[in-house]
Design a protein around this motif. Structure first.
Motif, PDB file in Angstrom:
ATOM      1  N   ARG A 174      12.870  45.562  49.843  1.00 37.55           N
ATOM      2  CA  ARG A 174      12.376  45.505  48.457  1.00 37.55           C
ATOM      3  C   ARG A 174      11.171  44.570  48.356  1.00 37.55           C
ATOM      4  N   TYR A 211       9.370  43.117  39.450  1.00 37.51           N
ATOM      5  CA  TYR A 211      10.219  44.283  39.707  1.00 37.51           C
ATOM      6  C   TYR A 211      10.303  45.116  38.433  1.00 37.51           C
ATOM      7  N   TYR A 264       3.123  51.148  44.954  1.00 32.09           N
ATOM      8  CA  TYR A 264       3.719  50.284  43.920  1.00 32.09           C
ATOM      9  C   TYR A 264       2.670  49.347  43.290  1.00 32.09           C
ATOM     10  N   GLN A 265       1.577  49.097  44.026  1.00 37.60           N
ATOM     11  CA  GLN A 265       0.560  48.162  43.494  1.00 37.60           C
ATOM     12  C   GLN A 265      -0.228  48.778  42.331  1.00 37.60           C
ATOM     13  N   GLU A 266      -0.091  50.112  42.149  1.00 35.53           N
ATOM     14  CA  GLU A 266      -0.787  50.810  41.047  1.00 35.53           C
ATOM     15  C   GLU A 266      -2.285  50.491  40.994  1.00 35.53           C
ATOM     16  N   VAL A 311       8.642  55.265  43.002  1.00 42.22           N
ATOM     17  CA  VAL A 311       7.904  55.065  44.267  1.00 42.22           C
ATOM     18  C   VAL A 311       8.810  55.340  45.463  1.00 42.22           C
ATOM     19  N   ALA A 354       4.752  52.990  50.445  1.00 41.51           N
ATOM     20  CA  ALA A 354       5.408  52.642  49.173  1.00 41.51           C
ATOM     21  C   ALA A 354       4.822  51.350  48.602  1.00 41.51           C
ATOM     22  N   ARG A 355       4.539  50.384  49.493  1.00 49.19           N
ATOM     23  CA  ARG A 355       3.955  49.124  49.026  1.00 49.19           C
ATOM     24  C   ARG A 355       2.608  49.380  48.354  1.00 49.19           C
ATOM     25  N   ILE A 375       8.059  46.173  49.525  1.00 47.17           N
ATOM     26  CA  ILE A 375       7.474  47.166  48.619  1.00 47.17           C
ATOM     27  C   ILE A 375       6.842  46.482  47.392  1.00 47.17           C
ATOM     28  N   LEU A 376       7.566  45.516  46.816  1.00 46.65           N
ATOM     29  CA  LEU A 376       7.038  44.824  45.618  1.00 46.65           C
ATOM     30  C   LEU A 376       5.761  44.065  45.931  1.00 46.65           C
ATOM     31  N   LEU A 418       9.454  52.195  37.773  1.00 49.44           N
ATOM     32  CA  LEU A 418       8.368  52.439  38.737  1.00 49.44           C
ATOM     33  C   LEU A 418       8.904  52.387  40.175  1.00 49.44           C
ATOM     34  N   TYR A 419       9.759  51.398  40.421  1.00 55.46           N
ATOM     35  CA  TYR A 419      10.299  51.197  41.775  1.00 55.46           C
ATOM     36  C   TYR A 419      11.059  52.454  42.225  1.00 55.46           C
TER      37      TYR A 419
END
Length: 1564
Positions: free
Chosen positions: A768, A777, A828-830, A785, A824-825, A771-772, A781-782
């Motif tokens: 986790r 968190y 997740y950063q968008e 992703v 995924a990382r 990825i974050l 979204l998590y």
């Protein structure tokens, strides 16, 4: 008995001193009599007319207690306020009010006192007494006010303050009694006296109120602690990132002066350590605010900016860099903009600006401490003088004794404070340097950073920083040496006139010799560090590629390379050790040679030698050596620091990424493009370097982009063969390359990029957290992703879901899992712009399809995406494609235009798609079986670093003793004994010489008694600087006949000669012994590490193993021998001293015995805590290095995603944690030291007392008493040195303990060899598995569960299966990377378990999943054992299509960078294939060998493999189905068992077969 000294000049000075003392005494008496109105005969009468004398009462019982109370109260004036509300009790208000009322009453009392004029006492006496009292109570009231508002507000405050307020009470009572007896208390005839009596009554009442206020109930201890913890909390949090548990106390802040002087605030910590409760860093006090990393670094960077400012003013003021690097918020813009001008800023000048004032002002403390240490010998002189002359009154003797006490007491306090403040400065310097190196690494361009290896950069942080810090510790010795030297030379001149020049010449002659030796030491040191860097770098490579090295059975080759480096390192170490031994010998022999030179010169000048001259001159020469003695060490430390400073400066001078120069601020074409490039040319290495350095393949690959525009929201595919520049294009967009010209524009630059690199970078934390990546968190979204990146199933398999911790570099995950977590990382950063470098390479067709649909075309559909990949079937939906070749865009167009140019067989596109399916699962499974199974029982695979409890075990000392060699160790100890004995005998001989001459002389002429030798001998002690004054008494010298002198001189010379011989023997024996130990310990450690099991490397972070090979070995090589040498020397010196002292002054035993018990208990109390703190320091140090190495490997991702600021704060938090353990450890030393010094003060005072008693009773032999006294003065320093050196030795032994732990405890592979096989075995290539059962670790489920199959000679078998089915575990079992639980594996009918490991692995060939290359030539990488000719190697490179790449690198002997960084990932895989082609093995295992290779190259390679391995048994874990469709049979694995085994055609036609299902899933 007597001793006579000539030296007329000194005699005169001495007489003047005595006269001055008498004059000042008389003057003092007249002042007292004037103040008290008494006669000069008895200025301070104690008893007058049957009661206590008024003057005595006021001065002794009133003024002195008030002064003491004022001083102690002043100590509490600096107590800081508590930030939380402290409940104020009424008791405090009473006491504060009473204090201020008392101040007012004493002030009021002066009015009637001056009016009444002599009625009660002299006016000046009354004004003095009342004035002192007024100031005292004012100070006391203010102190109470401060305490009341601090954390003490909930208690009664320090008890000492309340007790001291009672001191003036006797004076009040005596005055009250006087009023009562005289009867003038309420007499109308005496109004002034009456009013004073009334004031006195009010004073007593106020004091009573004060006492009642103190007795008011206070808050309980619990309340106090809770307030304390909340206060600490307020105090500390300057950085929100660094959280502080409640039970942690802030060190030192808010403590009173008394607590600071005696380190009382350390008591709770020492107690916890003694009780064994210091188990983790949180148990240690938090750093004082002054030392907190955030504050110190901010101050340092602001100084840096001031230095950089002048340079920056010339440059543009607009700074785009700042917000980009800072992480988007621009908060550190000021700090970042300064980095562009960094090359002009010298680290040394910044450190000077930041900490210079504080550091230099400590010199005043040192000066005061040094001067006070001279007071001891001076006062001892006076004391001895008092013992000789029967005329002086007893009170003088008592005064000298008290002076000795006061001098040694204050000196001890000042020296302790100096050391403590020095420690603080060094901690600040360490924090800033480590932080600056880390910050630089985050900001410097990748191309510049490539000049240094990871090992080197980590070394800057460890070894070089500690050397820099060492320089700070020795700097203040530099100016104190000439000071001591000058005084000694003057005294020597007074003794022997110009003859001293003979000795001085010899002494100075030694300085250049010493300089030469120091230069040699420095040169060797520099070389040794180079070899150490190389060795650590090799070791890092070895640990990173340990699996592959074991597959290839290359342990011996690596062992030989590491040992070769170590041998060069040891060669330099040996030179350093022997040069050190020469230094030690020269300084030990010097006093004898110099003194003989002086005597010869003196005789040649026509003077006659006397015993006294010999004796005093010898003592002075001994003292002359002291400042010169430390010269080489100071010089050495300074030179080492200079080397390290230059190394760090070279790193800090690297050019930073200059993003504002790199990117265009506005869009050149004005269109709404996300990225625009026009005429942009890029290089990997700076142009000027290319000509000088070895040309690099990536360096010579110039990327040239004529014109490229990527509109917002499009999906751009990038294709091209291996090494065509796809990854370089992405690096150019993120600013990691050197731009030579042209324009690069990127929209929303501050926001950064979503980057998924070709080699996924995984952090050593939970899935986790990976990825974050520092973002909040967000559950919705998590989930989205995780689903898009096809991670849901994987997370279900993992034992703790997304809280499962992954190993270093994601070691416990399969290649596919790593790639998907990295993707995924990024998602997740968008971010708005995504750069994806072949994220599909490592996954099977199902998953690749899922990623394409759900992630790249799903979640990211509105983002701008650039996708580099070899999996062209997924690029049909791209908006546009770029075809790259040789660093240029060959063509741009739609997928329909470009794809036919790329694909190998466009006609069979569908088939191609179909064929891809299962193979990529291969990668997935590769480690996945292992991953999931190795983690099922324990999701935190990282084993916490073990911290041994309690004392260093006897076994550790034994191990070091054996490493030195028993015989050698005994010789060292014996030579030490001889050396010390000869030294003590020479001192005793001098004492005997003086005594015997004194006895034969005529005593009537003499002034001095036989105790005079003592002061001279003081000169052998540490602080004995000015001691010879007393000896230089001017009395006529009766000639004792030169024959006597000659006899004594010859005996003395012989003893000194013997001592010199034993010294050199000991120095060289010790150097050889410790060098031998260093060699043995490294060899054992390396051998064990080479034989360790793969599981050990998977569960132990590289940083931790490297720590053993770098820091711990440096300690064994260098620090441990140094401190052990001093400790042994001290121990023998102490034994010698105790023998001499008890021989000369038997009474001292009464004092020494109880003190010895006290010493023992204090040192035991301290050692337990110190040990735990040292271990905590070691444990908190590893994460700093691990985090740093991790940062360096993921630099491009960190920078692209704008996370540099967060990583800097993480580094700061780790540093802070290490610093507070270090601070506690250093302060514990001071805590011990001040207590030992106080015991020493007691010893000195006791000796003075015993001497006075002996003088009164006329006991003992004064000659021996003098000798004992001179020794005793230095015994304190020796005892405290002994304990701290023993503790340091013990803490250094922790390094031996840590290496020993690995040498004896880590699990190793079986080394037995039960059967001898033929040279060409296996000659056929028959592989048989019989009921093979295997688990990764005990307690885990079976990874292979009863596997049985046979592969016939020359057969080609493809292995397929879902993730976790046990495909790669088959290879691990075949190569015996893991031992079987049951079953057998036969090769040509011979059981593999019976064959030696090296033999087994070297007879099999493998192309591993991770392409592993090490630094060294291409030739070495292909054929480490050197068995092949160049022609054979060239042929193989040709077959692997590597000829061009290798030629660019400079042919077979061209160098590959660290981990082969000069080649692209695909080229690295081809290198591994080339290795396999070179082997003559009959069994070849291929583990997804061509994952990062384009299809055309893959096609050619498959052809090569088929031709070259036609008659070889080949097992292939499938990556692309076309690689196994033409194999003889396919083995389908499921859940650790064989599910199907048949030819591909049959299996694909058999309905419901797993293989058929795999084929179909690839077609969807």
């Amino acid at each position: 008995m007597s001793l006579v000294v000539s030296g007329d000049g000194f005699g005169d000075i001495w007489k003047e001193l005595r006269a001055l003392t008498l004059n000042s005494q008389k003057r003092m008496e007249s002042i007292l009599s004037g103040l008290c109105g008494t006669s000069t005969e008895d200025p301070l009468p104690v008893w007058v007319h049957g009661s206590v004398g008024h003057c005595f009462n006021q001065l002794t019982l009133n003024v002195i207690p008030h002064v003491i109370l004022a001083v102690v109260s002043a100590c509490f004036l600096g107590t800081p306020r508590s930030r939380s509300e402290v409940p104020h009790k009424s008791g405090w208000r009473c006491r504060i009010a009473a204090s201020f009322i008392l101040a007012g009453l004493f002030l009021a009392d002066t009015i009637p006192a001056t009016i009444s004029q002599q009625e009660l006492g002299p006016v000046y006496l009354e004004v003095l007494a009342n004035g002192t009292a007024t100031l005292t109570w004012l100070t006391h009231g203010l102190a109470l006010l401060m305490l009341c508002r601090s954390i003490h507000g909930s208690t009664r405050g320090p008890a000492i303050l309340a007790l001291l307020t009672l001191l003036p009470l006797p004076s009040f009572i005596i005055t009250l009694m006087w009023y009562y007896q005289s009867g003038i208390a309420w007499s109308p005839a005496h109004p002034a006296a009456s009013s004073r009596f009334a004031i006195l009554c009010l004073q007593l009442t106020s004091l009573l109120v004060y006492g009642i206020g103190y007795l008011f109930p206070a808050a309980g201890r619990q309340v106090f602690l809770s307030i304390n913890s909340s206060w600490q909390h307020d105090q500390l949090i300057s950085e929100p990132e660094i959280s502080v548990p409640d039970q942690q106390r802030t060190a030192e802040d808010g403590e009173s002066w008394l607590s600071r002087f005696f380190y009382v605030w350390m008591n709770p910590l020492m107690k916890r350590g003694y009780e064994g409760k210091l188990n983790q860093p949180q148990d240690v006090c938090v750093l004082p605010r002054l030392l907190q990393a955030a504050r110190v670094c901010d101050h340092f960077y602001s100084c840096w900016q001031k230095k950089a400012a002048p340079r920056q003013a010339e440059e543009e003021t607009v700074s785009l860099t700042s917000p980009i690097l800072a992480g988007g918020d621009g908060s550190s813009s000021a700090l970042d903009s300064l980095h562009r001008a960094r090359e002009t800023v010298r680290l040394f000048s910044v450190l000077h600006t930041a900490f210079g004032l504080r550091f230099y002002s400590l010199g005043l403390l040192k000066l005061a401490g040094n001067l006070l240490s001279f007071s001891g010998p001076l006062l001892l002189n006076l004391l001895v003088n008092f013992m000789e002359s029967r005329q002086e009154p007893l009170r003088n003797g008592v005064l000298y004794a008290l002076g000795l006490f006061a001098g040694s007491f204050l000196g001890a306090l000042l020296r302790s404070q100096f050391s403590h403040e020095m420690n603080k400065v060094t901690l600040m310097v360490r924090a800033t340097v480590i932080s600056a190196i880390y910050r630089k690494a985050l900001r410097v361009g990748s191309t510049s950073l490539a000049r240094f290896t990871v090992g080197e950069i980590v070394n800057f942080m460890s070894t070089d920083t500690s050397r820099l810090v060492n320089f700070y510790l020795v700097f203040h010795e530099v100016w104190s040496m000439p000071f001591q030297f000058a005084i000694t030379l003057y005294l020597l001149y007074q003794q022997v006139g110009v003859a001293f020049l003979g000795g001085l010449a010899l002494t100075l002659l030694l300085v250049p010799i010493n300089k030469v030796i120091a230069n040699c030491i420095m040169m060797n040191n520099k070389e040794m560090l180079k070899h150490k860097d190389t060795r650590v770098k090799l070791m890092t490579e070895f640990l990173c590629g340990i699996r592959v090295i074991k597959f290839y059975a290359w342990e011996k080759h690596f062992s030989a390379r590491i040992n070769a480096c170590r041998a060069k390192e040891l060669q330099r170490l040996r030179a350093i050790k022997y040069l050190d031994a020469v230094c030690v010998y020269l300084w030990a022999a010097l006093p004898v040679v110099v003194s003989i030179a002086i005597f010869i010169t003196y005789v040649l000048l026509g003077h006659e030698l006397t015993a006294t001259k010999v004796f005093t001159a010898l003592a002075l020469v001994g003292m002359l050596i002291l400042p010169l003695n430390s010269f080489p060490w100071v010089l050495n430390a300074a030179l080492e620091a200079k080397v390290s400073l230059d190394r760090i400066q070279r790193f800090l001078d690297l050019v930073d990424q200059d993003l504002e120069a790199y990117y265009a601020l506005d869009n050149p074409s004005g269109t709404a493009a996300a990225i625009e490039m026009q005429g942009a040319a890029f290089l990997w290495t700076p142009a000027e370097e290319e000509s000088t350095s070895q040309p690099l393949s990536t360096g010579t690959l110039q990327l040239y982009i004529e014109s490229l525009s990527v509109r917002k929201g499009m999906l751009l595919g990038v294709v091209g063969k291996v090494g065509s520049g796809k990854s370089s294009l992405l690096a150019a967009i993120t600013g990691e390359l050197i731009k030579q010209g042209g324009r690069v524009y990127v929209c929303d630059l501050e926001q950064g990029f979503g980057l998924a690199t070709q080699e996924p970078w995984i952090q050593f934390t939970t899935v986790r957290e990976n990825i974050l990546f520092g973002r909040e968190y967000d559950a919705r979204l998590y989930k989205e992703v995780v689903e898009a990146c096809a991670l849901s199933e994987d997370l279900n398999i993992l034992p703790a879901g997304d809280q499962t911790e992954v190993g270093e570099n994601g070691v416990t995950l399969s290649g596919g899992q790593k790639a998907r977590i990295a993707l995924a990382r990024a998602v997740y950063q968008e971010k708005e712009l995504y750069l994806l470098d072949d994220p599909l390479a490592a996954v099977d067709a199902d998953v690749a399809n899922h990623l394409m649909q759900k992630c790249i075309l799903g979640v990211l559909k509105n983002k701008t995406r650039i996708l580099c990949t070899h999996r062209t079937e997924f690029l049909e939906k791209a908006d546009a494609l770029l075809l790259l070749d040789n660093g240029r865009i060959v063509k741009r167009g739609t997928p329909a235009d470009i794809l036919p140019l790329v694909e190998a067989f466009p006609k069979f596109k569908d088939m191609d798609k179909k064929q891809k399916a299962p193979d990529e699962q291969g990668q997935e499974e590769v480690r996945e079986t292992e991953a999931e199974e190795s983690t099922q029982t324990n999701h935190l695979i990282l084993k916490e670093e073990e911290k041994k409890e309690g004392a260093v075990a006897f076994q550790v000392y034994k191990a070091y003793w054996l490493a030195v060699g028993s015989c050698m160790a005994c010789s060292i100890l014996f030579s030490l004994l001889l050396m010390q004995a000869s030294r003590n005998i020479s001192d005793w001989w001098l004492s005997y010489w003086i005594s015997s001459i004194s006895q034969t002389a005529n005593t009537s002429v003499m002034v001095c008694s036989a105790s005079s030798p003592s002061p001279e001998l003081l000169l052998f002690s540490i602080g004995g600087l000015v001691s010879p004054i007393q000896a230089l008494d001017t009395s006529p010298v009766p000639s004792n006949g030169s024959q006597d002198v000659n006899f004594y001189l010859i005996v003395y010379g012989s003893i000194a000669g013997a001592n010199s011989l034993f010294t050199i023997l000991r120095a060289f024996l010790f150097a050889y012994g410790t060098f031998h130990a260093a060699t043995v310990i490294h060899d054992r450690l390396l051998q064990r590490a080479l034989k360790a099991t793969v599981t050990f490397f998977d569960t132990t972070p590289t940083g931790r193993i490297l720590n053993r090979f770098s820091s711990d070995l440096y300690c064994v090589d260098d620090s441990l021998p140094f401190i052990l040498n001093i400790f042994l020397f001290n121990m023998y010196e102490l034994l010698g001293m105790l023998v001499i002292i008890t021989y000369g002054l038997p009474w001292i035993a009464l004092v020494l015995l109880p003190l010895a018990a006290l010493y023992f208990s204090i040192q035991r109390y301290y050692r337990r805590t110190s040990r735990e703190l040292k271990r905590l320091c070691s444990i908190t140090l590893s994460p700093i290095y691990t985090h740093f190495s991790e940062t360096l490997s993921g630099l491009s991702s960190i920078r692209a995603m704008r996370a540099t600021q967060r990583f800097e704060l993480e580094n700061q938090a780790l540093l802070e944690q290490n610093q507070h353990c270090l601070f506690a450890s250093k302060t514990a030393v001071q805590w011990l030291d001040i207590r030992l010094q106080m015991i020493g003060v007691t010893v000195i005072t006791a000796i003075a007392g015993i001497a006075i008693i002996q003088h009164q009773k006329q006991l003992g032999n004064p000659g021996l008493v003098g000798l004992a006294l001179s020794y005793a003065l230095s015994i304190t320093n020796l005892l405290s040195g002994l304990i701290s050196n023993f503790t340091q030795t013990e803490t250094m032994m922790v390094s031996v303990e840590r290496t020993e732990e690995y040498t004896t405890e880590i699990p190793t592979e079986p080394q037995d060899k039960l059967v001898q096989v033929a040279a060409d075995w296996p000659s056929q290539g028959l592989v048989e598995f019989h009921q093979v059962v295997l688990a990764y670790r005990a307690g885990l489920p079976n990874a292979l569960d009863g596997v049985t199959f046979t592969v016939y000679p020359g057969e080609k078998v493809g292995i397929v299966g879902r993730t976790g089915s046990g495909k790669s575990t088959l290879f691990l079992a075949l190569f015996r990377m893991l031992e079987l639980k049951s079953g057998r594996i036969l090769l040509d009918g011979i059981e593999s378990q019976l064959v030696g490991l090296e033999e087994l692995r070297s007879r099999l060939a493998i192309i591993p999943q991770d392409p592993f290359l090490f630094s060294g030539s291409i030739r070495e990488n292909l054929d480490p054992q050197g068995k092949r000719t160049d022609a054979e190697l060239q042929e193989v490179l040709e077959q692997c299509h590597l000829r061009d790449a290798v030629t660019q690198l400079g042919g077979l002997y061209g160098e590959l960078g660290e981990k082969g960084k000069n080649l692209s990932v695909g080229q690295r895989q081809l290198m591994c294939l080339a290795r396999a082609l070179l082997t003559q093995a009959k069994v070849l295992c291929i583990d997804e060998a061509t994952a990062s290779v384009d299809q055309k190259t893959d096609q050619l390679l498959q052809q090569t493999i088929r031709q070259r391995f036609a008659d070889t048994t080949v097992l292939t874990i499938a990556h692309r189905l076309n690689t196994i469709l033409d194999s003889d049979r396919v083995l389908v694995m499921q859940a650790g068992r064989v599910a199907e085994l048949d030819s591909p055609s049959r299996l694909s036609q058999r309905d419901g077969s797993l293989f058929q299902h795999l084929l179909r899933s690839g077609q969807q």
